[in-house]
Scaffold this active site. Structure first.
Site, PDB file in Angstrom:
ATOM      1  N   GLU A  70       0.841  -1.199   0.000  1.00  0.00           N
ATOM      2  CA  GLU A  70       0.000   0.000   0.000  1.00  0.00           C
ATOM      3  C   GLU A  70       0.869   1.240   0.000  1.00  0.00           C
ATOM      4  O   GLU A  70       1.969   1.255   0.531  1.00  0.00           O
ATOM      5  CB  GLU A  70      -0.970   0.009   1.178  1.00  0.00           C
ATOM      6  CG  GLU A  70      -0.373  -0.201   2.547  1.00  0.00           C
ATOM      7  CD  GLU A  70      -1.452  -0.309   3.612  1.00  0.00           C
ATOM      8  OE1 GLU A  70      -2.334   0.564   3.666  1.00  0.00           O
ATOM      9  OE2 GLU A  70      -1.408  -1.279   4.386  1.00  0.00           O
ATOM     10  N   ILE A  75      -4.043   0.802  -2.619  1.00  0.00           N
ATOM     11  CA  ILE A  75      -3.730  -0.462  -1.952  1.00  0.00           C
ATOM     12  C   ILE A  75      -3.847  -1.580  -2.980  1.00  0.00           C
ATOM     13  O   ILE A  75      -4.797  -1.611  -3.760  1.00  0.00           O
ATOM     14  CB  ILE A  75      -4.695  -0.740  -0.776  1.00  0.00           C
ATOM     15  CG1 ILE A  75      -4.735   0.437   0.187  1.00  0.00           C
ATOM     16  CG2 ILE A  75      -4.279  -2.009  -0.039  1.00  0.00           C
ATOM     17  CD1 ILE A  75      -5.744   0.274   1.313  1.00  0.00           C
ATOM     18  N   ASP A 188       7.321   9.062 -11.189  1.00  0.00           N
ATOM     19  CA  ASP A 188       7.315   8.760  -9.745  1.00  0.00           C
ATOM     20  C   ASP A 188       8.017   7.427  -9.512  1.00  0.00           C
ATOM     21  O   ASP A 188       7.501   6.532  -8.855  1.00  0.00           O
ATOM     22  CB  ASP A 188       5.884   8.722  -9.213  1.00  0.00           C
ATOM     23  CG  ASP A 188       5.830   8.733  -7.685  1.00  0.00           C
ATOM     24  OD1 ASP A 188       6.825   9.143  -7.062  1.00  0.00           O
ATOM     25  OD2 ASP A 188       4.799   8.339  -7.119  1.00  0.00           O
TER      26      ASP A 188
END
Length: 361
Positions: A70, A75, A188
């Site tokens: 998560e 999640i 990211d």
């Protein structure tokens, strides 16, 4: 009379629920289709549409025991559907950008055909925030694996494992940068976005912040997003980024693999010395104290096998990826090629020593 009123109320609730599902399907379906066409020109993999009930049953009502990993935004759960294991990604409703992040994940994951990028199977569009289904990957993320290296029940990631993971993920990023008409910047990149299976096969996932560079452009200017420590200097200071920003993030990832420490701790140590990450690393090389920051598991492995040459080649590549100027950084294709050379050299000598030992017996 009460029975009649109860039935009427239940019917109204069902109608309200069905209307809500229909509205969500139309809204989400339109968003996905619009973004897919804009991003892929209709060139994407087919995926299945799940019902909310199917994914709820698959995860045992999103049982906490089924959580694989998560993050702040989502999640990932273990699931079982039609006699096969799957992974189910559910976004947190507390995150205000969750809907856009979810749509972005569907749009980019649907275009991927790579062994080291988590494969999208389908999604559920009838919930307010879509839910995604991927191929099975039951083990956790690389960040947690590195941090739990001291636990005796966890198989340690030796140098050969780390080199293989780095090489495979480098190929995945190179695929994003050069495998499409318009380069895709992951934006990211971090160890928490790399999943491992029981054979230590690495899979990149979570395209929440990914974006394609517009045709004819060489970079994008946008609000700074991502994870501290992985963001390239030019992106943090100006909001300008391109593929070379991912290369910097990959350099930070190589640093984590080498040291067994999370990048935020390494950044704090560098800040305490008042220098960038690359300069912090160079200080240890210049002072001949390089091994002080390397994960003990790697040092033991390297010294035992006499693999110092491969370790220094790895460190040199990491330093190049962390260059402050994006122009000075290599491309991900170059990074992938170099890692393949290091890995093959490492494995060749390892196999040669095994054969030699057998012969000497």
């Amino acid at each position: 009379m009460r029975s009649i009123l109860r039935k009427s109320k239940n019917r109204e609730d069902r109608e309200t629920t069905n209307n809500s599902k229909t509205e969500n399907m139309l809204r989400n379906g339109a968003s996905v289709l619009k973004e897919l066409i804009a991003s892929s020109n209709g060139n994407y993999n087919p995926y299945r549409i799940f019902s909310a009930q199917e994914l709820k049953l698959a995860t045992n009502n999103y049982d906490q025991k089924n959580v694989i990993t998560e993050d702040w935004g989502c999640i990932l759960y273990k699931g079982f559907w039609q006699e096969r294991l799957i992974s189910v990604m559910r976004f947190r409703e507390s995150n205000r950008d969750e809907h856009g992040s979810c749509i972005n994940n569907i749009v980019y994951a649907a275009q991927m055909s790579h062994n080291h990028i988590l494969k999208l199977i389908g999604c559920c569009l009838e919930t307010q925030i879509p839910i995604l289904a991927f191929e099975s990957v039951e083990y956790g993320n690389l960040r947690d694996r590195i941090l739990s290296a001291s636990q005796p029940q966890i198989e340690p990631l030796l140098m050969k494992h780390r080199l293989k993971i780095a090489m495979d993920i480098a190929h995945a990023l190179a695929y994003l940068h050069f495998g499409f008409p318009r380069p895709i910047v992951y934006r990211d990149f971090k160890t928490a976005h790399i999943l491992l299976n029981e054979e230590n096969v690495a899979k990149l996932f979570d395209f929440s912040l990914s974006i394609s560079i517009p045709e004819g452009e060489t970079h994008i200017t946008d609000t700074v997003m991502g994870t501290w420590g992985y963001c390239a200097p030019e992106y943090q200071s100006t909001g300008v980024f391109n593929e070379k920003s991912d290369v910097y993030g990959f350099g930070a990832f190589l640093f984590e693999l080498l040291t067994g420490q999370i990048i935020s701790d390494l950044m704090k140590a560098a800040d305490n010395l008042g220098c960038p990450l690359e300069e912090y690393f160079k200080k240890f090389i210049e002072d001949n104290s390089f091994t002080e920051i390397v994960d003990r598991l790697i040092i033991q492995d390297i010294l035992c096998l006499r693999k110092e040459q491969q370790l220094h080649a790895y460190a040199q590549l990491m330093s190049e990826c962390l260059k402050e100027s994006p122009v000075d950084r290599p491309t991900m294709v170059d990074v992938a090629k170099k890692l393949r050379q290091i890995y093959c050299s490492f494995i060749y000598e390892l196999d040669f020593k095994k054969i030699q030992a057998l012969v000497e017996r």
